[in-house]
Design a protein around this motif. Structure first.
Motif, PDB file in Angstrom:
ATOM      1  N   CYS A 268     137.398  65.100  68.256  1.00  0.00           N
ATOM      2  CA  CYS A 268     137.645  63.813  67.853  1.00  0.00           C
ATOM      3  C   CYS A 268     138.871  63.371  68.444  1.00  0.00           C
ATOM      4  O   CYS A 268     139.984  63.912  68.287  1.00  0.00           O
TER       5      CYS A 268
ATOM      6  N   ARG B 251     140.831  60.912  67.506  1.00  0.00           N
ATOM      7  CA  ARG B 251     141.653  60.458  66.335  1.00  0.00           C
ATOM      8  C   ARG B 251     142.453  61.647  65.526  1.00  0.00           C
ATOM      9  O   ARG B 251     143.387  61.884  65.329  1.00  0.00           O
ATOM     10  N   CYS B 252     141.582  62.706  64.910  1.00  0.00           N
ATOM     11  CA  CYS B 252     142.057  63.623  64.236  1.00  0.00           C
ATOM     12  C   CYS B 252     142.158  65.123  64.803  1.00  0.00           C
ATOM     13  O   CYS B 252     142.507  66.147  64.262  1.00  0.00           O
TER      14      CYS B 252
ATOM     15  N   THR C 164     135.568  58.654  62.877  1.00  0.00           N
ATOM     16  CA  THR C 164     135.578  57.893  64.237  1.00  0.00           C
ATOM     17  C   THR C 164     134.531  58.385  65.266  1.00  0.00           C
ATOM     18  O   THR C 164     133.855  59.424  65.234  1.00  0.00           O
ATOM     19  N   PRO C 165     133.908  57.167  66.030  1.00  0.00           N
ATOM     20  CA  PRO C 165     133.060  57.541  66.668  1.00  0.00           C
ATOM     21  C   PRO C 165     133.297  58.432  67.923  1.00  0.00           C
ATOM     22  O   PRO C 165     134.610  58.418  68.509  1.00  0.00           O
ATOM     23  N   LEU C 166     132.714  59.324  68.366  1.00  0.00           N
ATOM     24  CA  LEU C 166     132.767  60.076  69.457  1.00  0.00           C
ATOM     25  C   LEU C 166     132.306  59.795  70.662  1.00  0.00           C
ATOM     26  O   LEU C 166     131.446  59.336  70.959  1.00  0.00           O
TER      27      LEU C 166
ATOM     28  N   SER D  65     129.736  60.518  65.447  1.00  0.00           N
ATOM     29  CA  SER D  65     130.842  60.319  64.863  1.00  0.00           C
ATOM     30  C   SER D  65     131.367  61.632  64.117  1.00  0.00           C
ATOM     31  O   SER D  65     130.658  62.462  64.034  1.00  0.00           O
ATOM     32  N   CYS D  66     132.833  61.661  64.107  1.00  0.00           N
ATOM     33  CA  CYS D  66     133.533  62.779  63.516  1.00  0.00           C
ATOM     34  C   CYS D  66     133.032  62.827  62.004  1.00  0.00           C
ATOM     35  O   CYS D  66     133.215  62.045  61.221  1.00  0.00           O
TER      36      CYS D  66
ATOM     37  N   CYS E  44     136.729  62.451  59.797  1.00  0.00           N
ATOM     38  CA  CYS E  44     137.166  60.922  59.646  1.00  0.00           C
ATOM     39  C   CYS E  44     136.350  59.744  59.897  1.00  0.00           C
ATOM     40  O   CYS E  44     136.690  58.612  59.609  1.00  0.00           O
TER      41      CYS E  44
END
Length: 102
Positions: free
Chosen positions: A79, A81-82, A98-100, A92-93, A96
């Motif tokens: 990810c 973001r995280c 977030t789109p991967l 997506s993650c 969190c």
């Protein structure tokens, strides 16, 4: 009947049998309950096996299962973001959302 797949788990054997059944290939799973005999039976004799009823469909069934195995994603996605590790087939993650990236 011919054996077309030996699976490490009953779940994988069922998924393989379902994939073949969706194409009209009649199957049976043998050794479905043999895991409890590990130690008494050799390891390879206790694994679930997928068998096709019609011997003439065995090569087709093996080709289908090989194609499914080759198409399965094997990589992980990190990810952005995280930094959580996600299976390669996630879009997506899981942590969190977030789109991967592809």
């Amino acid at each position: 009947m011919k054996c077309v797949h030996r699976a490490p788990t009953l779940l994988e054997a069922q998924l393989a049998a379902d994939a073949l059944s969706s194409l009209g290939i009649a199957t049976h799973i043998l050794n479905a309950n043999a895991a409890g005999a590990l130690g008494e039976l050799p390891f390879l004799h206790a694994q679930p096996e997928v068998w096709v009823d019609d011997d003439s469909q065995a090569s087709w069934a093996r080709e289908v299962l090989a194609a499914l195995h080759a198409a399965a994603p094997r990589t992980e996605r990190i990810c952005p973001r995280c930094a959580e590790r996600n299976p390669g087939n996630f879009l997506s993650c899981w942590q969190c959302g977030t789109p991967l990236a592809e």
